[in-house]
Design a protein around this motif. Structure first.
Motif, mmCIF file in Angstrom:
data_model
loop_
_atom_site.group_PDB
_atom_site.id
_atom_site.type_symbol
_atom_site.label_atom_id
_atom_site.label_comp_id
_atom_site.label_asym_id
_atom_site.label_seq_id
_atom_site.Cartn_x
_atom_site.Cartn_y
_atom_site.Cartn_z
ATOM 1 N N THR A 173 0.831 -1.212 0.000
ATOM 2 C CA THR A 173 0.000 0.000 0.000
ATOM 3 C C THR A 173 0.858 1.252 0.000
ATOM 4 O O THR A 173 0.596 2.207 -0.762
ATOM 5 C CB THR A 173 -0.935 0.003 1.229
ATOM 6 N N GLN A 190 3.255 7.619 6.829
ATOM 7 C CA GLN A 190 2.257 6.844 6.085
ATOM 8 C C GLN A 190 2.338 5.358 6.445
ATOM 9 O O GLN A 190 1.319 4.672 6.538
ATOM 10 C CB GLN A 190 2.470 7.023 4.579
ATOM 11 N N LYS A 193 0.680 4.868 9.879
ATOM 12 C CA LYS A 193 -0.766 5.027 9.745
ATOM 13 C C LYS A 193 -1.395 3.803 9.095
ATOM 14 O O LYS A 193 -2.409 3.257 9.580
ATOM 15 C CB LYS A 193 -1.068 6.275 8.926
ATOM 16 N N THR A 194 -0.797 3.345 8.007
ATOM 17 C CA THR A 194 -1.334 2.182 7.285
ATOM 18 C C THR A 194 -1.227 0.918 8.132
ATOM 19 O O THR A 194 -2.124 0.066 8.115
ATOM 20 C CB THR A 194 -0.573 1.983 5.955
ATOM 21 N N LYS A 196 -1.373 0.731 11.419
ATOM 22 C CA LYS A 196 -2.429 0.800 12.430
ATOM 23 C C LYS A 196 -3.789 0.440 11.820
ATOM 24 O O LYS A 196 -4.571 -0.319 12.416
ATOM 25 C CB LYS A 196 -2.475 2.196 13.036
ATOM 26 N N GLU A 197 -4.069 0.960 10.623
ATOM 27 C CA GLU A 197 -5.339 0.675 9.954
ATOM 28 C C GLU A 197 -5.479 -0.820 9.640
ATOM 29 O O GLU A 197 -6.551 -1.408 9.814
ATOM 30 C CB GLU A 197 -5.440 1.486 8.658
ATOM 31 N N ASN A 198 -4.394 -1.438 9.193
ATOM 32 C CA ASN A 198 -4.441 -2.864 8.849
ATOM 33 C C ASN A 198 -4.609 -3.744 10.081
ATOM 34 O O ASN A 198 -5.309 -4.760 10.030
ATOM 35 C CB ASN A 198 -3.182 -3.263 8.077
ATOM 36 N N LYS A 199 -3.975 -3.336 11.184
ATOM 37 C CA LYS A 199 -4.145 -4.106 12.423
ATOM 38 C C LYS A 199 -5.592 -4.026 12.910
ATOM 39 O O LYS A 199 -6.178 -5.030 13.348
ATOM 40 C CB LYS A 199 -3.196 -3.587 13.500
ATOM 41 N N GLN A 200 -6.154 -2.814 12.869
ATOM 42 C CA GLN A 200 -7.549 -2.649 13.291
ATOM 43 C C GLN A 200 -8.487 -3.435 12.373
ATOM 44 O O GLN A 200 -9.455 -4.042 12.831
ATOM 45 C CB GLN A 200 -7.908 -1.173 13.289
ATOM 46 N N ARG A 201 -8.194 -3.425 11.076
ATOM 47 C CA ARG A 201 -9.030 -4.163 10.130
ATOM 48 C C ARG A 201 -8.941 -5.667 10.396
ATOM 49 O O ARG A 201 -9.957 -6.386 10.352
ATOM 50 C CB ARG A 201 -8.596 -3.867 8.695
ATOM 51 N N ARG A 204 -11.141 -6.447 13.295
ATOM 52 C CA ARG A 204 -12.567 -6.418 12.935
ATOM 53 C C ARG A 204 -12.954 -7.657 12.123
ATOM 54 O O ARG A 204 -14.014 -8.252 12.334
ATOM 55 C CB ARG A 204 -12.881 -5.158 12.121
#
Length: 841
Positions: A173, A190, A193-194, A196-201, A204
């Motif tokens: 990404t 970046q 940030k990415t 953190k977003e992937n870990k949260q995803r 979920r």
């Protein structure tokens, strides 16, 4: 009956005595007196009245017994145990697993507590027996064995495989963003940030996916099912020997997971397989379910019963793998297997819309094979499961076959569907668990076979095929297969095992009453006939299936037909009285024929190879491509077999004609001989006997340079005659494949719409539906069930693989176009000519 016979004997003795008395009186007095004659006449009249009264009482008793006795059609029986493991791929452990005494018993109804599991009915004192007599289902559910059902979701997020997948996804990404960004791109910011977003995803995705299987909920659900299921089903039928095999396998290897692979027909499959296993003290599996079932309340209920939800479409963007989702699913399943969970998933992917098995989806199976290759598990036992219903509880798939979109599952639609089910009758559900076989042993057998699709099952050939090849295990986080399947051997292995499982399930699927009646109506009596004629045809069908296919009903054929007609209802079949005869007729509209074909197709798979051979012979004789004489038609065997194989290749996405461990040529030879034995055709030449076929197969495997002195039979000419007496059965076999032939030709005729420019897949399907609908309405096609979007899509797959059309993905939309070679009038005509040379109507 004994009383009646005794009465008749006593009356006969009385008459003999009376005759002797009359004779004595006549001898003594010369003539009888008027008084004596009147007395004897009165006595005879009294006896006649007495006999009539006794006969009336006997008749009344018979009527009472008939009324009180359950219908024979509701009894099921299976003396021959099907579903044993393949002797070639996985040498059967029948001596170890199969209980010979249980194998000879009749099937059992799981809904009857105490009739199938004697170990759960214990004597425990007067008070306990009183409770058991009043609350048998509750007591039964409380006694069930409590199995450890560990939750594994928490450990998944800590797994190195998932961490590595997140890292790879983040790097890709960031690289893409960097390419499209300017000079002021902050790569470190970046990246964080990415990440953190992937870990949260990933977290979920795991929460949405995970199963929360609960022992308490399984017990409560069992009690509810025991109470509710009899209100709309007359029974849930299984064979005690199948249950016993599963118990022995689980007891012998408690840490080896059982992998249940059912054919998928109904949403009830999820619940009933777990229900049967759990109530027979076998650990309930976690079940791979489509995320379309993750709806309010029902989704939570299924999750508690063992469901873990997976996406229908794993990669939302075409051509780009969703690495994180694949890794979450892969890792979750690996941890579940390591925790000794049994697993259930539907090898076809989704429910069959046509009633016949779908081609297998190998993704989830590849994860299990990867777990074995990586050492996560030592072994796994695959259990093919055959499921069938007398009447489908989920309604029908007619609208989808006509081209309409599938309606998504909703809470309100689920509630209304359940309410409708509880107020209807659906007959019996039959489930057959095939013999468990070791995945490790199966892989070893397959690794030693260089050509999975051309294996002869003779010992000397097997020795010649053995080699020392081993599959290489290459773990990857970007593929659901466990490798990035550049390893074609691995792909072939997974696909072959999947096809073998589906084939085993299909051949072990029991024939229900509705399957038999629908099959006869669609293949032989489309315009209806009297119940007597149908009963004779059903008797003949049962003789044909006896010993080779499980028949899940017994009793008089007249009663079977009436029962099936009543179950399917007047919207599909009508039963009328005319001139003192009962007429059975399918309702003459498109929707009714499509729904009837769903039930008929369960048997179509059994006759498909015979139908291919028969249709090919009819094609060759009708097209005058062979010489004829007084003895019959002269045909070259090689040409016949070649055309049969072309027919099978054309329908390769419709049917599984053979297991990977079987050679199609041999099965076609067997079908030819079977047709001869059934007097559907005759081969006058003695050189074409079964012994000659076997000899030809055997000698064909010796090298021409062999010095053994064997002469290989070289005769290729055979003479085939078509006896008049076999005309009806030949029509049946032709009707098995005719609907598919009409659909395929309709698709071919629709290719003109693709010239010069392409169409979206949905638009092209609409063109095909309009074409075949026009043929049906004009009377050029008498098979309304030919209107089938599933068959059209299978035809498109065949055309794509054959290089006739190209299917591309543009912005998530599938575009269908003719390939460059055939994108002209002559090209379309060439395709039409090639397909027309194979199919027959």
């Amino acid at each position: 009956m004994v009383d009646v016979m005794q009465t008749y004997m006593q009356d006969a003795i009385s008459l003999v005595r009376m005759h002797r008395t009359e004779t004595d009186n006549h001898d003594d007095h010369g003539t009888t007196t008027d008084y004596g004659a009147r007395r004897r006449a009165t006595e005879r009249q009294r006896i006649r009245i007495q006999n009539k009264e006794q006969e009336k009482q006997s008749f009344d008793r018979s009527l009472y017994q008939i009324k009180e006795t359950p219908m024979q059609t509701l009894q099921v029986q299976s003396k021959k145990l099907n579903g044993l493991a393949c002797d070639f791929c996985s040498p059967s452990n029948n001596e170890q697993h199969l209980n010979a005494e249980l194998a000879q018993q009749d099937v059992i109804n799981i809904l009857r507590v105490g009739t199938y599991n004697k170990s759960l009915t214990k004597e425990n004192g007067t008070f306990f027996n009183w409770i058991q007599s009043w609350f048998p289902f509750m007591v039964h559910c409380l006694r069930l064995t409590r199995f450890p059902l560990p939750q594994v979701a928490d450990s998944v997020l800590k797994d190195d495989r998932l961490k590595n997948a997140i890292k790879i996804s983040v790097e890709k990404t960031v690289e893409e963003l960097k390419t499209n960004a300017g000079n002021d791109f902050d790569e470190d910011w970046q990246y964080e940030k990415t990440l953190k977003e992937n870990k949260q995803r990933a977290q979920r995705l795991l929460l949405d996916m995970r199963s929360k299987i609960s022992d308490r909920l399984l017990r409560f659900a069992s009690l509810v099912i025991f109470k509710l299921l009899p209100s709309f089903m007359s029974g849930v039928i299984a064979h005690p020997a199948h249950i016993d095999m599963l118990k022995k396998t689980a007891a012998a290897s408690p840490n080896v997971p059982l992998i249940f692979l059912p054919l998928h027909r109904s949403h009830l499959d999820y619940i009933l397989v777990s229900f049967i296993l759990y109530n027979n003290e076998i650990r309930a599996p976690i079940v791979a379910a489509g995320d379309n079932l993750r709806i309010p309340f029902f989704g939570a209920l299924l999750r508690g019963l063992g469901a873990f939800f997976i996406k229908r479409k794993i990669d939302p963007v075409a051509g780009k793998k969703d690495i994180v989702y694949r890794a979450v699913l892969h890792t979750y399943m690996q941890h579940a297997l390591a925790a000794h969970h049994n697993v259930e998933f539907f090898i076809e992917g989704g429910r069959t819309r046509t009633g016949k098995p779908c081609m297998p989806k190998s993704g989830v199976l590849s994860v299990i094979i990867d777990a074995l290759n990586s050492g996560t598990i030592d072994d796994a036992f695959l259990v093919p499961v055959s499921v069938n219903y007398e009447r489908l509880c989920d309604g029908n798939f007619v609208y989808e076959q006509l081209g309409e979109k599938k309606k998504p599952e909703k809470f309100t639609s689920a509630v209304s569907a359940i309410w409708a089910i509880l107020n209807s009758k659906y007959g019996q559900m039959r489930i057959d668990f095939n013999e468990p076989f070791s995945l490790k042993n199966l892989i070893k057998a397959y690794e030693n076979l260089p050509e999975l699709n051309s294996i002869e099952t003779t010992p000397h050939i097997l020795k010649r095929l053995i080699s020392a090849r081993r599959l290489k295990h290459q773990p990857s986080t970007s593929s659901l297969y466990g490798t990035d399947v550049v390893n074609e051997e691995h792909r072939a292995l997974v696909d072959s095992i999947a096809r073998h499982v589906v084939y085993d399930c299909a051949t072990a699927t029991a024939c229900m009453t509705t399957n038999a009646v629908a099959f006869l109506l669609l293949t032989r009596f489309r315009n209806g006939d009297t119940i007597d004629v149908l009963a004779d045809a059903l008797d003949d069908l049962r003789k044909t299936l006896h010993g080779v296919r499980t028949i899940s009903f017994t009793g008089d054929s007249h009663s079977v037909i009436k029962y099936a007609v009543d179950l399917l209802g007047p919207n599909l079949i009508t039963m009328e009285e005319k001139d003192g005869k009962t007429f059975i007729t399918p309702v003459a509209n498109i929707r009714s024929f499509i729904e009837l074909s769903y039930y008929s197709n369960s048997l179509a798979t059994h006759f498909v190879l015979d139908a291919v051979v028969m249709c090919t012979i009819l094609k060759m004789t009708e097209s005058h491509s062979c010489n004829s004489n007084s003895a019959g038609y002269q045909i070259k065997r090689s040409e016949l077999m070649e055309l049969c194989k072309k027919y099978c290749d054309m329908l390769r996405y419709e049917f599984l004609f053979n297991k990977p461990c079987q050679k199609l040529d041999n099965l076609l030879d067997d079908s030819l001989e079977r047709l001869k034995e059934q007097y559907l055709l005759s081969i006058p030449s003695e050189a074409n006997s079964m012994e000659d076929m076997k000899a030809r197969r055997y000698y064909a495997h010796f090298d021409e340079s062999s010095e053994d002195g064997y002469d290989i039979p070289t005769s290729d000419e055979i003479t085939i005659a078509l006896p008049e007496g076999g005309h009806g059965k030949r029509v049946v076999l032709s009707s098995v494949l005719a609907p598919y032939s009409h659909t395929y030709m309709a698709v071919i005729r629709s290719l003109d719409s693709l010239r010069d420019y392409g169409l979206t897949e949905n638009e092209f399907i609409k063109v095909c539906v309009a074409e075949i609908t026009k043929q049906v309405e004009n009377g050029n096609c008498k098979y309304s069930e030919s209107i089938s979007t599933d068959t059209m899509r299978n035809c498109m797959k065949m055309l794509e693989k054959s290089g006739y059309i190209e299917v591309s993905n543009v912005g998530g939309t599938r575009i269908v176009a003719l390939s460059k070679k055939y994108d002209n009038i002559d090209g379309v005509q060439d395709i039409t000519k090639q397909i027309d040379s194979i199919v027959t109507f």
